[in-house]
Design an enzyme around this catalytic site. Structure first.
Site, mmCIF file in Angstrom:
data_model
loop_
_atom_site.group_PDB
_atom_site.id
_atom_site.type_symbol
_atom_site.label_atom_id
_atom_site.label_comp_id
_atom_site.label_asym_id
_atom_site.label_seq_id
_atom_site.Cartn_x
_atom_site.Cartn_y
_atom_site.Cartn_z
ATOM 1 N N HIS A 184 46.671 37.179 40.593
ATOM 2 C CA HIS A 184 45.718 37.357 39.492
ATOM 3 C C HIS A 184 46.375 37.316 38.123
ATOM 4 C CE1 HIS A 184 41.731 39.118 38.104
ATOM 5 N NE2 HIS A 184 41.363 38.336 39.103
ATOM 6 N N HIS A 284 37.816 27.424 42.528
ATOM 7 C CA HIS A 284 37.615 28.843 42.212
ATOM 8 C C HIS A 284 36.125 29.109 42.062
ATOM 9 C CE1 HIS A 284 37.635 32.210 39.111
ATOM 10 N NE2 HIS A 284 38.442 32.699 40.022
#
Length: 381
Positions: A184, A284
């Site tokens: 992340h 994504h």
């Protein structure tokens, strides 16, 4: 066929939907949003509508107009606004011709598209239990956040905890299940090198965003440390943004977001660029149903797309989930960890407009959490 109106709906938990209507009464839906900046993107779409209302639908020309005609270009806000508009226009085009969008981009290359599901939440405390439950539900791949916030140089305790979570998952579901580990962008390159080396024996499906995209030059060093596939790209925009990364040879999987990177056709171009470098694509998509529908249309006509993220049950969706705004919640039809080839025209979904309008009255003011290290310095979330 001309654009008659554009209407925006800001709905929980953190989404923004766009409805475009033509003078012939056809409607298309898009999802133009940046998580935590929905109001800003909404304003950008409204400004861009001046270039679109009353105009014939010519998708490539409209993309060029919105991207190049504003002089300042790129970045998450402007490109996300374009992305949602572009999705809606493809939805209309497909409906007008009576075919799914993938048929307009060369036709299908597969019959099923594998998907993965999130486990564990931001700090992944329940990851092993969640993984077991998801596998029992039929999923063949899962993804979790690898670690909590990390300083530039941090404790080996955090490394050990991350490794222990991964070990627990492998004990729970074995090695046949794909396990993606999302850093992340929380991890700086020194700690990323340590973490990746320690995780290697557990054979992750990929390591996602091991460093922030603005530090992509560090991927070369990370690639020397380990052979685990490296994935990144959710915070990168347009084919120009991906050009240097693809040429570098330092990435194995790119993850453009169809709500941020420029829309369906732009990501198809990015995927084609990746194919020339023998690089896989895993779009994504932690957002809403329109985003997923657009991503799947891309997946089914893209040979190097290998797995699809989706947000059903994701920890961000508190109180509202992805299927809640669909007229037919069973439209995606997950079975044995994959989605079957859709056949409905356009994006292949019908929205529950009555519920959307009711939810838009509530709206949302979702903001990204702000994390800090123990000494008070702002950390990456």
């Amino acid at each position: 066929m001309k654009i008659r109106s554009m209407e925006l709906f800001q709905v929980p938990p953190r989404w923004l939907f766009l409805k475009v209507t033509t003078d012939e009464g056809l409607t298309g839906w898009g999802e133009p949003v940046v998580e935590g900046r929905a109001d800003t993107v909404k304003t950008a779409v409204e400004e861009m509508s001046d270039y679109l209302l009353g105009k014939e639908i010519r998708i490539e020309d409209m993309f060029q107009t919105l991207y190049r005609g504003g002089f300042y270009r790129g970045g998450p806000i402007l490109t996300s606004a374009i992305s949602g508009i572009e999705q809606a226009l493809w939805d209309i085009k497909g409906k007008a011709l009576g075919v799914p969008v993938y048929e307009l981009m060369g036709g299908p290359v597969r019959e099923r598209m594998p998907v993965y599901v999130w486990i564990g939440g931001d700090r992944a405390s329940t990851a092993a239990q969640d993984a077991r439950e998801k596998v029992e539900a039929g999923y063949k791949a899962v993804k979790m956040n690898g670690t909590e916030e990390m300083a530039f140089i941090d404790s080996y305790r955090k490394v050990d905890e991350a490794v222990a979570r991964m070990a627990a998952i492998r004990e729970a579901v074995g090695y046949e299940i794909g396990v993606g580990v999302d850093f992340h962008g929380r991890v700086h390159k020194t700690m990323a090198n340590i973490l990746i080396k320690e995780l290697e024996p557990f054979r992750p499906m990929f390591i996602e965003e091991p460093v922030l995209p603005e530090n992509n030059e560090a991927l070369a060093e990370i690639k020397r440390v380990s052979r685990i596939p490296i994935a990144t790209g959710e915070r990168m925009y347009t084919r120009w943004g991906f050009k240097q990364l693809l040429a570098s040879g330092n990435v194995d999987i790119i993850q453009p977001d169809l709500c941020h990177a420029g829309g369906i056709w732009e990501v198809r171009k990015i995927a084609a660029m990746a194919e020339t470098y023998d690089i896989a694509v895993a779009p994504h998509c932690p957002l809403g149903p329109i985003a997923l529908a657009a991503s799947l249309q891309l997946d089914f006509c893209t040979p190097n797309a290998f797995i699809q993220e989706q947000s059903l049950g994701i920890h961000y969706n508190q109180g509202t989930d992805m299927l809640d705004y669909l007229a037919d919640p069973g439209v995606f039809g997950y079975s044995d960890g994959a989605v079957a080839l859709p056949s409905a025209p356009g994006l292949g979904i019908e929205m529950n407009e009555e519920k959307i309008r009711a939810a838009a009255k509530q709206g949302h003011r979702w903001r990204n959490p702000v994390w800090r290290t123990k000494d008070g310095v702002v950390a990456e979330w």
